[in-house]
Design a protein around this motif. Sequence first.
Motif, PDB file in Angstrom:
ATOM      1  N   THR A 146       0.830  -1.209   0.000  1.00 23.39           N
ATOM      2  CA  THR A 146       0.000   0.000   0.000  1.00 23.39           C
ATOM      3  C   THR A 146       0.863   1.257   0.000  1.00 23.39           C
ATOM      4  OG1 THR A 146      -0.199  -0.169   2.421  1.00 23.39           O
ATOM      5  CG2 THR A 146      -1.969  -1.105   1.093  1.00 23.39           C
ATOM      6  N   LEU A 147       2.080   1.181   0.561  1.00 24.07           N
ATOM      7  CA  LEU A 147       2.992   2.317   0.491  1.00 24.07           C
ATOM      8  C   LEU A 147       3.388   2.587  -0.957  1.00 24.07           C
ATOM      9  CD1 LEU A 147       4.755   4.425   1.908  1.00 24.07           C
ATOM     10  CD2 LEU A 147       6.532   2.676   2.121  1.00 24.07           C
ATOM     11  N   ILE A 148       3.676   1.528  -1.701  1.00 26.66           N
ATOM     12  CA  ILE A 148       3.975   1.680  -3.128  1.00 26.66           C
ATOM     13  C   ILE A 148       2.774   2.261  -3.859  1.00 26.66           C
ATOM     14  CG2 ILE A 148       4.416   0.387  -5.255  1.00 26.66           C
ATOM     15  CD1 ILE A 148       6.094  -1.538  -3.584  1.00 26.66           C
ATOM     16  N   GLU A 149       1.595   1.794  -3.502  1.00 22.46           N
ATOM     17  CA  GLU A 149       0.371   2.304  -4.117  1.00 22.46           C
ATOM     18  C   GLU A 149       0.213   3.792  -3.858  1.00 22.46           C
ATOM     19  OE1 GLU A 149      -3.731   0.019  -4.691  1.00 22.46           O
ATOM     20  OE2 GLU A 149      -3.450   0.725  -2.642  1.00 22.46           O
ATOM     21  N   GLU A 150       0.547   4.229  -2.657  1.00 22.22           N
ATOM     22  CA  GLU A 150       0.432   5.651  -2.329  1.00 22.22           C
ATOM     23  C   GLU A 150       1.460   6.480  -3.083  1.00 22.22           C
ATOM     24  OE1 GLU A 150       1.327   7.832   1.727  1.00 22.22           O
ATOM     25  OE2 GLU A 150      -0.767   7.185   1.661  1.00 22.22           O
ATOM     26  N   TRP A 151       2.665   5.950  -3.221  1.00 24.04           N
ATOM     27  CA  TRP A 151       3.690   6.665  -3.982  1.00 24.04           C
ATOM     28  C   TRP A 151       3.259   6.906  -5.423  1.00 24.04           C
ATOM     29  CZ3 TRP A 151       8.426   3.290  -2.173  1.00 24.04           C
ATOM     30  CH2 TRP A 151       8.812   3.699  -0.886  1.00 24.04           C
ATOM     31  N   LEU A 152       2.608   5.934  -6.012  1.00 28.43           N
ATOM     32  CA  LEU A 152       2.266   6.006  -7.430  1.00 28.43           C
ATOM     33  C   LEU A 152       0.906   6.650  -7.683  1.00 28.43           C
ATOM     34  CD1 LEU A 152       3.514   2.478  -8.565  1.00 28.43           C
ATOM     35  CD2 LEU A 152       4.628   4.675  -8.974  1.00 28.43           C
ATOM     36  N   GLU A 153      -0.057   6.421  -6.802  1.00 34.34           N
ATOM     37  CA  GLU A 153      -1.425   6.842  -7.086  1.00 34.34           C
ATOM     38  C   GLU A 153      -1.936   7.943  -6.165  1.00 34.34           C
ATOM     39  OE1 GLU A 153      -3.956   3.442  -7.147  1.00 34.34           O
ATOM     40  OE2 GLU A 153      -2.736   2.359  -8.624  1.00 34.34           O
ATOM     41  N   GLY A 154      -1.182   8.263  -5.124  1.00 37.07           N
ATOM     42  CA  GLY A 154      -1.601   9.356  -4.261  1.00 37.07           C
ATOM     43  C   GLY A 154      -2.261   8.887  -2.984  1.00 37.07           C
ATOM     44  N   ASP A 155      -2.832   9.841  -2.234  1.00 40.85           N
ATOM     45  CA  ASP A 155      -3.463   9.543  -0.949  1.00 40.85           C
ATOM     46  C   ASP A 155      -4.787   8.812  -1.173  1.00 40.85           C
ATOM     47  OD1 ASP A 155      -5.436  11.428  -1.626  1.00 40.85           O
ATOM     48  OD2 ASP A 155      -4.326  13.067  -0.695  1.00 40.85           O
ATOM     49  N   PRO A 156      -5.476   8.406  -0.102  1.00 38.52           N
ATOM     50  CA  PRO A 156      -6.719   7.626  -0.268  1.00 38.52           C
ATOM     51  C   PRO A 156      -7.760   8.288  -1.155  1.00 38.52           C
ATOM     52  CG  PRO A 156      -5.989   7.502   1.997  1.00 38.52           C
ATOM     53  CD  PRO A 156      -5.069   8.464   1.323  1.00 38.52           C
ATOM     54  N   ARG A 157      -7.936   9.599  -1.014  1.00 37.00           N
ATOM     55  CA  ARG A 157      -8.922  10.290  -1.845  1.00 37.00           C
ATOM     56  C   ARG A 157      -8.540  10.190  -3.321  1.00 37.00           C
ATOM     57  NH1 ARG A 157     -12.550  14.478  -1.040  1.00 37.00           N
ATOM     58  NH2 ARG A 157     -11.854  14.757   1.101  1.00 37.00           N
ATOM     59  N   GLN A 158      -7.265  10.369  -3.610  1.00 35.87           N
ATOM     60  CA  GLN A 158      -6.803  10.299  -4.996  1.00 35.87           C
ATOM     61  C   GLN A 158      -6.895   8.870  -5.546  1.00 35.87           C
ATOM     62  OE1 GLN A 158      -2.962  12.041  -4.006  1.00 35.87           O
ATOM     63  NE2 GLN A 158      -3.379  13.761  -5.365  1.00 35.87           N
ATOM     64  N   ARG A 159      -6.603   7.890  -4.704  1.00 36.60           N
ATOM     65  CA  ARG A 159      -6.657   6.502  -5.173  1.00 36.60           C
ATOM     66  C   ARG A 159      -8.085   6.085  -5.485  1.00 36.60           C
ATOM     67  NH1 ARG A 159      -2.928   5.611  -0.883  1.00 36.60           N
ATOM     68  NH2 ARG A 159      -4.315   4.196   0.258  1.00 36.60           N
ATOM     69  N   ARG A 160      -9.023   6.509  -4.655  1.00 36.02           N
ATOM     70  CA  ARG A 160     -10.424   6.182  -4.950  1.00 36.02           C
ATOM     71  C   ARG A 160     -10.864   6.828  -6.264  1.00 36.02           C
ATOM     72  NH1 ARG A 160     -10.934   6.335   0.810  1.00 36.02           N
ATOM     73  NH2 ARG A 160     -11.116   8.608   0.764  1.00 36.02           N
ATOM     74  N   ALA A 161     -10.445   8.081  -6.460  1.00 38.31           N
ATOM     75  CA  ALA A 161     -10.787   8.758  -7.706  1.00 38.31           C
ATOM     76  C   ALA A 161     -10.097   8.096  -8.894  1.00 38.31           C
ATOM     77  CB  ALA A 161     -10.405  10.238  -7.618  1.00 38.31           C
ATOM     78  N   PHE A 162      -8.855   7.662  -8.677  1.00 35.58           N
ATOM     79  CA  PHE A 162      -8.097   7.027  -9.746  1.00 35.58           C
ATOM     80  C   PHE A 162      -8.736   5.701 -10.153  1.00 35.58           C
ATOM     81  CE2 PHE A 162      -3.873   5.165 -11.229  1.00 35.58           C
ATOM     82  CZ  PHE A 162      -3.908   5.876 -12.422  1.00 35.58           C
ATOM     83  N   ASP A 163      -9.242   4.944  -9.180  1.00 32.05           N
ATOM     84  CA  ASP A 163      -9.905   3.680  -9.489  1.00 32.05           C
ATOM     85  C   ASP A 163     -11.182   3.902 -10.305  1.00 32.05           C
ATOM     86  OD1 ASP A 163      -7.960   2.256  -8.188  1.00 32.05           O
ATOM     87  OD2 ASP A 163      -9.078   2.046  -6.316  1.00 32.05           O
ATOM     88  N   ARG A 164     -11.881   5.028 -10.039  1.00 34.17           N
ATOM     89  CA  ARG A 164     -13.134   5.292 -10.752  1.00 34.17           C
ATOM     90  C   ARG A 164     -12.913   6.002 -12.085  1.00 34.17           C
ATOM     91  NH1 ARG A 164     -14.882   6.879  -5.388  1.00 34.17           N
ATOM     92  NH2 ARG A 164     -14.408   9.033  -5.962  1.00 34.17           N
ATOM     93  N   ALA A 165     -11.726   6.538 -12.293  1.00 35.15           N
ATOM     94  CA  ALA A 165     -11.456   7.305 -13.515  1.00 35.15           C
ATOM     95  C   ALA A 165     -11.494   6.402 -14.739  1.00 35.15           C
ATOM     96  CB  ALA A 165     -10.094   7.993 -13.407  1.00 35.15           C
TER      97      ALA A 165
END
Length: 493
Positions: A146-165
């Motif tokens: 999940t740390l790698i995920e945060e580095w690449l996709e951003g914080d939780p708000r950004q990751r949720r938006a990225f998944d829906r994009a």
Amino acid sequence: MSDTPSKAQASPQGDVKTDLQAGLKAGTLDELYAESEHWQVNAGGETIHAKRLPGRWRRIKWLAASVWLIFFLGPYVRWDGRQAVLFDIPNRQYHLFGATVLPQDFWMLSLLLLFFAILLAVATALAGRVYCGFFCFQTVWTDIFTLIEEWLEGDPRQRRAFDRAPLSLYKVRVKSVKHLLWVLIGFATGWSFVAWFYGALPLWRDFFTGQANSAVYAFVALFTAGTYLLAGWLREQVCFWLCPYARIQGVMLDRTTLVPAYDLTRGEPRGRLRKGQDVIAGQQGDCIDCNQCVAVCPTGIDIRAGQQEGCITCALCLDACDQVMDKINRPRGLIRYASLDELEGQRVRPMLLRARVWLYVGILVLSVLGIGYGFSTLVSIELNVLHERSPLFVELSDGSIQNKYTLKVLNKSNDDLQARIAVSSPVPIEVRGIEHDLRIRHGEVTPMMVFIRIEREHLTGESIPIFFTADATLPDGTEARAERESAFFAPEP
């Protein structure tokens, strides 16, 4: 709960990358409440995107997780020109620094497993699932993923938006890099596991040249896929549904166990707090219902609902709550490590007065003493003597009595040795079969046949003690000796 529209949703497709990288920085209470719209207990229907906050327990968590560096670096530690710790299963030898343990010493492994099992039990009885929260490989690997995920996709708000994009070249590129890194970590995990059994240097030599056996490739592939699936995709669902330890922890806790707990008396009645407003004592509890404790929870539970199966005692909710208490000028510890007795205002029994603690400690001490005794009494050679049972004795033509023995000499050293066999008894004996030294190969049991004859006039009873000795000179010049007592059987006088 309804989802609050994010910037990524409202932007054109071409601006998704810019909006995702920009994000929102939560620093005010209003923004914290906005984030809480996304938080709920996860039952497997959605991915938990836990918020990462710095703090005391986060630092402790990383320090505890660093113990797993031994797993990756241990196979490269050398001792006397070879791998310091090597579980050589094909040759049935286990090298632990300077000692070689063979299957005949399996009882020490049993004591070692007992030690860790009881250590896990006593840790749970005293401080809940601290192993799950700070040391468990599933927790540690998931945290890294999940740390790698945060580095690449951003914080939780950004990751949720990225998944829906919508699918785009940028999204494919970021997701591909993330999953590639996950697979590489999984491969490193499988590689390190096999290195403990195969040898790190031979593994580097044989794996990429196709000389390793099929089991090596199978285990590396299995651990790669397993790590990728469990830590990358299932995550907290492993703790909920697959891990048996989560099921049995309830019977290992009692009223004195320290676990992350919400102080209901101090926190209730909870209520939201507007920016600039202070908590009024007597009218509202210290909990301002910001849900930060839920936001940072890797399993998505609400600690304010009490102890739950999903709580892995990682204490990250303590960091989150303490930071909020600092912002609203309230004392820390609304969520803290506490026992049920403490929360209910009862007298807390000292640790040393708990019978279960003494029982666990006693078993731990006995296990350690047993393991220490085993290593201190390890010898380079062992001797076993088997008396022929059918028949027990043979009467020769001259009236003397003969017994037959099978000697089995185990060489525990790392070199082939020459063993000198000697036999003694309180009465005169004649021995055949020990005229020459016995060559004993390292890690193997070498048998030999020995015949002992005693004249009738020297027989003092139906059984006479016989003493066998095996001596060998090790390469460093030291002498190794093994002794065994048996018996010589004869007919009634």
